[in-house]
Structure formats: structure tokens, C-alpha cells
Design a protein around this motif. Structure first.
Motif, mmCIF file in Angstrom:
data_model
loop_
_atom_site.group_PDB
_atom_site.id
_atom_site.type_symbol
_atom_site.label_atom_id
_atom_site.label_comp_id
_atom_site.label_asym_id
_atom_site.label_seq_id
_atom_site.Cartn_x
_atom_site.Cartn_y
_atom_site.Cartn_z
ATOM 1 N N LEU B 16 55.939 35.126 73.132
ATOM 2 C CA LEU B 16 56.651 35.017 71.748
ATOM 3 C C LEU B 16 55.797 33.522 71.572
ATOM 4 C CD1 LEU B 16 60.586 35.123 71.279
ATOM 5 C CD2 LEU B 16 58.538 36.094 69.520
ATOM 6 N N VAL B 17 56.012 33.139 72.443
ATOM 7 C CA VAL B 17 54.861 31.477 72.182
ATOM 8 C C VAL B 17 53.939 31.474 72.459
ATOM 9 C CG1 VAL B 17 57.287 30.234 71.061
ATOM 10 C CG2 VAL B 17 56.481 30.295 73.901
ATOM 11 N N GLY B 18 53.694 32.379 73.439
ATOM 12 C CA GLY B 18 52.066 32.091 74.182
ATOM 13 C C GLY B 18 52.993 31.477 75.790
ATOM 14 N N ALA B 19 51.543 31.439 76.519
ATOM 15 C CA ALA B 19 51.464 31.467 78.183
ATOM 16 C C ALA B 19 51.452 29.893 77.843
ATOM 17 C CB ALA B 19 50.415 31.715 78.744
ATOM 18 N N SER B 20 51.873 29.351 79.119
ATOM 19 C CA SER B 20 51.602 27.856 78.611
ATOM 20 C C SER B 20 50.968 27.852 80.620
ATOM 21 C CB SER B 20 52.902 26.424 79.606
ATOM 22 O OG SER B 20 52.996 27.208 81.074
ATOM 23 N N VAL B 21 50.150 26.417 80.061
ATOM 24 C CA VAL B 21 49.218 26.112 81.801
ATOM 25 C C VAL B 21 50.084 26.545 83.027
ATOM 26 C CG1 VAL B 21 47.491 24.599 82.772
ATOM 27 C CG2 VAL B 21 47.486 24.577 80.668
ATOM 28 N N VAL B 54 31.193 16.461 101.268
ATOM 29 C CA VAL B 54 31.151 17.320 99.923
ATOM 30 C C VAL B 54 31.207 18.369 99.720
ATOM 31 C CG1 VAL B 54 30.822 16.865 97.537
ATOM 32 C CG2 VAL B 54 30.128 14.583 99.017
ATOM 33 N N LEU B 55 31.074 18.914 100.593
ATOM 34 C CA LEU B 55 30.626 20.832 100.093
ATOM 35 C C LEU B 55 31.436 21.096 100.885
ATOM 36 C CD1 LEU B 55 26.940 20.841 101.682
ATOM 37 C CD2 LEU B 55 27.861 20.481 98.941
ATOM 38 N N ILE B 58 33.972 21.551 98.770
ATOM 39 C CA ILE B 58 33.886 23.043 97.461
ATOM 40 C C ILE B 58 34.202 24.091 98.894
ATOM 41 C CG2 ILE B 58 31.995 23.474 95.950
ATOM 42 C CD1 ILE B 58 30.548 20.837 96.010
ATOM 43 N N THR B 117 30.635 30.556 93.420
ATOM 44 C CA THR B 117 30.445 28.897 93.866
ATOM 45 C C THR B 117 30.175 28.845 95.155
ATOM 46 O OG1 THR B 117 31.548 28.415 91.772
ATOM 47 C CG2 THR B 117 31.426 26.685 93.231
ATOM 48 N N LEU B 120 27.019 30.184 96.167
ATOM 49 C CA LEU B 120 25.741 28.381 96.141
ATOM 50 C C LEU B 120 25.966 27.577 96.576
ATOM 51 C CD1 LEU B 120 25.444 29.647 92.006
ATOM 52 C CD2 LEU B 120 24.222 31.127 93.414
ATOM 53 N N VAL B 121 27.081 27.246 96.680
ATOM 54 C CA VAL B 121 27.288 25.695 97.206
ATOM 55 C C VAL B 121 27.142 25.996 98.491
ATOM 56 C CG1 VAL B 121 27.834 23.851 97.046
ATOM 57 C CG2 VAL B 121 27.931 25.258 94.687
ATOM 58 N N VAL B 122 27.213 26.755 99.253
ATOM 59 C CA VAL B 122 27.764 26.195 100.543
ATOM 60 C C VAL B 122 27.482 27.912 101.618
ATOM 61 C CG1 VAL B 122 29.133 25.925 102.488
ATOM 62 C CG2 VAL B 122 30.112 25.488 100.516
#
Lengths: 48, 317
Positions: B16-21, B54-55, B58, B117, B120-122
């Protein structure tokens, strides 16, 4: 749909749009940071 | 689900009111994700070789998102039976908060995004293993096995066992006996964990036609299998100590924690009637989560301590 439901629908749509925008921005930042991390000091190693 | 005021029916009210996050986050099964992240991180830390922090972050993020994608795809396919089971009737699709099409699209986009991702990244081995995990969970477990055979979670459990192997592949670029042993621990852990749950949720599974072991073979046969698999699990869980993947603390932990697991499995086998039987099954189910967490936590702490010592120039031996 009542006025209240309409307002809630619009609020949730806005929140979803913001979440998608943030996710896309995060993805851009992620690839930028990953590129720097992978290349390291070689980022500056290019003919001038 | 009576306490939430959600009818246990297969009807799916239109959003009715759509999905929330929050509904989309719930689609990703955050509790399952947390265990996936933890075991993947352990695999990554135990692996030989140094991955840039960092990698590594990710890589963990990609594995978490990939696990979330599997959860969304599983909820998309199982929406019909989820609506009729007490445990799952409050999920976003049966509740009418998210449409099946939205869940499918969400799951597919996250799957492609996380695998690409990570590749490509790892590295592409880790990416391929993540793709295999998602595909295995959706096609082999959810679509093929879950509604057809009581062996559903035995074979399907492989999907949940891949994350430490992905973490290991992300850090080292390869697969080894050690990473296979981490896989094997979760693989052997899955059947007694879910059969304990199925023992006190058997009616739910029966109603929706999911052939869980208690439904097909009966509670007593399930209790016997729980003891067999728990014994195998305790043996397999000792292998990291033999492979020098875990040290003395791990060896001691696996003996003590394994003893408690076996005691709880035997209690399930012994107490077969009434509320006491249900309580025994619930206790085993809850403890099995603690058991797996503790094993991987000790492995992780030992690995972190070993790295700290090597960085400080002190020999871990």
C-alpha cells in the motif's frame, strides 16, 4: 489511498531514492579508493 | 504470526505504502550476513599473504553484499511458503511490504555488483567463489533441493560454508587444504543446527510441504542423525589444530566446546517427549550458534595475535 497513506508512500519513496543515491556515491568512492590502494605510489609514476 | 497480527496465509496483499529502506535491509537477512562476514573475515585473516587493509575491507563488504543478495533471492523464491510459516510470515514479501519483482531485481543487482566488484578489486578467484556461493544457494538449495529431499540442508549447507574459503582466496589468491577444512567445519555444522530447529518447527515445515528430516523420517531418526553429525563436526573441528591453523588455545577450546555440543546433542537424543524435548532442541540450536562463533573467534584471535607478534619482530613459537 488515503491522504495519510499517500504521504507515507511519498516519504518512503524519498527515503529509497536517498538510499540509492548514497549507495551509488559510496560505489564511486569505493572504486576511487580501491584504485589508489591497488596502484599505491605508482599513481605518481607517469611521464610528465 | 499471531503476535504480529500477520495472518498465516498464502495471500499476498499488494504493497500500500511501498517498501521502506529497512524492508530491503531485512531482505538481506542481516543476522545470517553477520555470521558470513565473521567467518569470511576469519578466513581472510588466517590465509597466508598480506592483503591491503582497504582491499580486505572491500572484500568483506562484497562478501556481505553477496550473502545479502542470496538472502533476497531466497526470499523471492520462497515467498509462497514463507507466508504460511510462523517463523517467516513476517518477512517483507509475505507482509506485503516488498513485491516479489522488487526482491528479485534487488537480489540480481546486488549479486552482479558484489561479484564484479570483488573480481575487479581483489581477484577473480574470490569473485568466482562468491558467484558460485550465490548460485549454489539459489539454484541448488532453494530451487532444487529444499522442497524435494530431506538432504536439502546437508548438501545446501555448502552455500553457507563457502565464505571463509572466499576470504582465504581474497587474501592468498588460492584455495588450500586449510581453507577446505574451514569450509568443512561449517558444512558439518549446518545439519545438526537446522535439524535442531526443524525438530520444534516440524509442523510448520509439514504444513508447507518442505521435506525436512523430522517430517519425512520422524523425530527419532532426526535425533540419531543429530548425534552422528555432531560427532563428525567435533572431529572435523579439531583438524585446524592438527594443520597448525589453530594453536593450543584453539585445541583446548574445540575440545571443551565440542564436549558441550555433544552433551547437548545427546540430551536431544535422550529427552524425546513433551516440553523438555522441545527445550533440549532449542538449547542445542542456540548453543550451536555460540559453538561456531567461539571456534572461529579463537582462530581469529590466534591469527591476529600471531600477526601482532610477527610485526613486533617476536617469533610466535
Amino acid at each position: 489511498m488515503s491522504d495519510e497513506e499517500q504521504r507515507e508512500w511519498e516519504r518512503r519513496r524519498k527515503m529509497r531514492s536517498v538510499a540509492i543515491a548514497l549507495a551509488l556515491a559510496a560505489l564511486v568512492a569505493l572504486f576511487y579508493i580501491a584504485t589508489i590502494a591497488r596502484l599505491g605510489g605508482n599513481v605518481l609514476n607517469r611521464p610528465l | 504470526m499471531a503476535e504480529l497480527g500477520i495472518p498465516l496465509s498464502s495471500s499476498r496483499p499488494a504493497p500500500l505504502v511501498g517498501a521502506s529502506v529497512a524492508d530491503f535491509i531485512q531482505l538481506m537477512k542481516p543476522r545470517v550476513m553477520s555470521l558470513v562476514v565473521f567467518t569470511a573475515f576469519t578466513g581472510l585473516m588466517l590465509a597466508p599473504g598480506q592483503l591491503n587493509p582497504v582491499l580486505a575491507s572491500i572484500a568483506i563488504l562484497c562478501i556481505a553484499v553477496g550473502a545479502g543478495a542470496s538472502g533476497a533471492l531466497n526470499m523471492w523464491y520462497d515467498a509462497d511458503i514463507d507466508a504460511r510459516m510462523q517463523r517467516t510470515a513476517g518477512r517483507p514479501i509475505p507482509r506485503g511490504a516488498v513485491s516479489p519483482e522488487e526482491a528479485l531485481t534487488f537480489g540480481v543487482i546486488l549479486s552482479i555488483g558484489s561479484v564484479t566488484t570483488l573480481g575487479l578489486v581483489v581477484n577473480w578467484l574470490a569473485g568466482a567463489l562468491l558467484a558460485l556461493t550465490i548460485a549454489f544457494y539459489l539454484f541448488v538449495y532453494t530451487i532444487w533441493l529444499k522442497r524435494r529431499t530431506p538432504h536439502n540442508i546437508v548438501i545446501g549447507g555448502a552455500a553457507g560454508a563457502f565464505p571463509p574459503m572466499i576470504g582465504w582466496a581474497a587474501a592468498s589468491g588460492g584455495i588450500s587444504l586449510e581453507s577446505f577444512v574451514l569450509f568443512l567445519i561449517i558444512f558439518m555444522w549446518t545439519p545438526p543446527h537446522f535439524w535442531a530447529l526443524a525438530l520444534y518447527r516440524a509442523r510448520d515445515y509439514e504444513r508447507v510441504g518442505v521435506p525436512m528430516l523430522p517430517v519425512v523420517a520422524g523425530a527419532d531418526a532426526t535425533r540419531k542423525q543429530i548425534v552422528i553429525y555432531s560427532t563428525l563436526l567435533v572431529i572435523v573441528a579439531f583438524l585446524p589444530a592438527l594443520l597448525n591453523l589453530g594453536g593450543a588455545a584453539y585445541a583446548l577450546t574445540t575440545i571443551v566446546a565440542g564436549g558441550v555440543l555433544l552433551a547437548r546433542a545427546l540430551a536431544v537424543h535422550r529427552v524425546r517427549h513433551g516440553r523438555a524435548a522441545e527445550r533440549a532442541a532449542r538449547r542445542l540450536f542456540a548453543y550451536s550458534i555460540v559453538y561456531l562463533f567461539v571456534l572461529f573467534a579463537v582462530l581469529l584471535l590466534e591469527a591476529a595475535f600471531g600477526r601482532y607478534l610477527s610485526l613486533s619482530g617476536v617469533s610466535p613459537a
